[in-house]
Design an enzyme around this catalytic site. Structure first.
Site, short mmCIF file in Angstrom:
data_model
loop_
_atom_site.label_atom_id
_atom_site.label_comp_id
_atom_site.label_asym_id
_atom_site.label_seq_id
_atom_site.Cartn_x
_atom_site.Cartn_y
_atom_site.Cartn_z
N LEU A 210 -60.94 44.65 -2.58
CA LEU A 210 -61.94 44.63 -2.77
C LEU A 210 -62.46 42.66 -3.50
O LEU A 210 -61.99 42.76 -4.59
CB LEU A 210 -63.11 44.86 -3.10
CG LEU A 210 -62.98 46.63 -3.05
CD1 LEU A 210 -63.76 47.67 -2.72
CD2 LEU A 210 -62.78 46.32 -1.10
N GLY B 163 -67.18 39.06 -0.89
CA GLY B 163 -67.93 39.24 0.10
C GLY B 163 -67.51 40.49 1.17
O GLY B 163 -69.01 41.92 1.71
N HIS B 164 -66.49 41.70 0.45
CA HIS B 164 -66.92 43.18 0.88
C HIS B 164 -68.27 44.42 0.01
O HIS B 164 -68.64 44.41 0.45
CB HIS B 164 -65.53 44.09 0.57
CG HIS B 164 -64.71 43.95 0.72
ND1 HIS B 164 -63.11 42.71 0.56
CD2 HIS B 164 -63.75 44.04 1.74
CE1 HIS B 164 -62.64 43.29 0.79
NE2 HIS B 164 -62.49 43.49 2.32
N ASP C 279 -65.22 38.33 9.85
CA ASP C 279 -63.71 38.35 11.02
C ASP C 279 -64.87 38.57 12.58
O ASP C 279 -65.20 40.27 12.69
CB ASP C 279 -63.43 39.72 10.81
CG ASP C 279 -62.88 39.72 9.90
OD1 ASP C 279 -61.50 39.65 9.56
OD2 ASP C 279 -63.18 40.00 8.46
N GLN D 123 -63.72 40.68 15.90
CA GLN D 123 -64.21 41.82 14.74
C GLN D 123 -65.58 42.40 15.07
O GLN D 123 -65.81 43.43 16.33
CB GLN D 123 -62.92 41.85 13.65
CG GLN D 123 -63.38 42.85 13.37
CD GLN D 123 -63.09 43.44 12.08
OE1 GLN D 123 -61.63 43.76 12.14
NE2 GLN D 123 -63.48 43.51 11.34
P1 AMP Z 1 -60.74 44.17 4.82
O1 AMP Z 1 -60.43 44.90 4.16
O2 AMP Z 1 -60.43 42.83 5.81
O3 AMP Z 1 -60.93 44.55 6.80
O4 AMP Z 1 -62.79 42.96 5.84
C1 AMP Z 1 -63.51 44.65 5.66
C2 AMP Z 1 -64.87 44.23 6.39
O5 AMP Z 1 -65.16 42.90 4.79
C3 AMP Z 1 -64.92 43.62 7.28
O6 AMP Z 1 -66.21 43.93 8.22
C4 AMP Z 1 -64.16 41.90 6.89
O7 AMP Z 1 -65.53 41.24 7.91
C5 AMP Z 1 -65.39 41.86 5.65
N1 AMP Z 1 -65.45 40.78 5.02
C6 AMP Z 1 -64.09 40.34 4.71
N2 AMP Z 1 -63.93 39.26 3.66
C7 AMP Z 1 -65.74 39.09 3.90
C8 AMP Z 1 -66.16 37.77 3.35
N3 AMP Z 1 -65.87 36.67 2.91
N4 AMP Z 1 -67.89 37.55 3.88
C9 AMP Z 1 -68.23 38.71 4.00
N5 AMP Z 1 -67.78 39.90 4.88
C10 AMP Z 1 -66.27 40.02 5.02
#
Ligand code: AMP
Length: 297
Positions: free
Chosen positions: A33, A36-37, A164, A167
């Site tokens: 994490l 962003g998360h 994403d 996505q």
């Molecule tokens: P992941 O763990 O990469 O599957 O991401 C989980 C969620 O966090 C997804 O909805 C991503 O789009 C979001 N996410 C990842 N990186 C960021 C970021 N830099 N800013 C905002 N949301 C993010």
């Protein structure tokens, strides 16, 4: 924060929560994490009574040559990062828990031919383009895991990051097509001080690669600025962006200007567009995007 591993138990608990009239905010993640998360968690906190975060590195969305085995796993650190926030349930299922019949990754779907059903064509226009073109089967894996997770969580607000971008479009279509009682909330991309979009994969970068990675958000921002200032056509500015990026990153997989809803390429400027890119810096594949909104035509 309650750590849950058993899908059935979590499903039963969340049913109870809803019966008590509580709304549920759900943030699916693959862990490792970062800010962003955490911004998604904060948004869910603000808008719901109950916040559920899942951490699950989904084997089905990785291609055979991709980084599933080495994808960062850091449950201890993740729990610490979530501790100060209000997370009610941290859902960390096992691969068996999600895929009781085995986790064999799906073979890449066959290429589309002329007379396929329109639903599949519509879906493929979103999921086979851009990242989907270079990661065959990736969005299929994402759709499968999110369908399974949403079946466990039930009606909720689903928090996704704009980083994403494709996505969010694919899952928007999924939720609509299946008629799920799920409201999608897309939150802005959280960036490092120098503009690089936060990503779990940034930790693969060496310090030298990390410096070069700045070129990605810079190129996107410059493209947006130049387009808004009418410094060239979409085609000429796109060619320049790719040229400049290629000087710094190791490979530009794509740099596309698309309609923000259909993700179809646009060649003539319009009020709303999205510029999306995927680049390799060293062996690390990074994606980023910007939305381009012209105040007038
Ligand atoms: P992941 O763990 O990469 O599957 O991401 C989980 C969620 O966090 C997804 O909805 C991503 O789009 C979001 N996410 C990842 N990186 C960021 C970021 N830099 N800013 C905002 N949301 C993010």
């Amino acid at each position: 924060m309650k750590l849950m591993r058993d899908p059935k138990k979590l499903q039963a608990i969340l049913k109870q929560e809803r019966r008590k009239g509580r709304s549920i905010g759900f943030i699916p993640t693959m862990g490792a994490l970062h800010g962003g998360h955490l911004s998604l968690v904060r948004a869910a906190n603000r808008e719901n009574d109950v916040t559920v975060v899942s951490i699950f590195v989904n084997p089905k969305q990785f291609g055979p040559k991709e980084d599933y085995a080495k994808y960062p796993r850091a449950l201890g650190t993740d729990r610490k990062l979530l501790q100060p926030l209000k997370v009610d349930y941290l859902f960390c299922p096992t691969v068996r828990g999600i895929y009781p019949r085995g986790d064999g990754s799906l073979p890449a779907p066959p290429p589309l031919t002329g007379s396929r059903p329109t639903a599949e064509k519509a879906d493929s226009s979103l999921s086979r383009r851009l990242c989907g073109k270079f990661r065959p089967g990736h969005f299929r894996g994402v759709m499968i895991v999110i369908t399974k997770l949403l079946d466990i969580i039930g009606p909720c607000r689903l928090y996704l990051g704009a980083k994403d971008y494709q996505q969010t479009a694919v899952l928007g279509r999924l939720v609509r097509d299946l008629g799920l009682a799920v409201r999608i909330r897309v939150m802005p991309t959280v960036r490092e001080k120098d503009g690089l979009a936060m990503s779990s994969r940034n930790q693969y970068l060496s310090p030298e690669e990390r410096r070069r990675a700045r070129a990605i958000p810079k190129a996107l921002k410059k493209f947006r600025q130049d387009l808004l200032n009418r410094k060239g056509t979409i085609a000429s500015l796109k060619a320049r962006a790719i040229r400049e990026l290629k000087r710094i990153v190791d490979r530009v997989q794509y740099f596309e200007i698309v309609d923000p809803v259909t993700l179809m390429p646009v060649t003539k400027r319009r009020r709303e567009m999205a510029a999306l890119t995927a680049c390799f810096v060293g062996k690390t594949r990074l994606i980023d995007n910007v939305i381009i909104r012209a105040s007038r035509q």
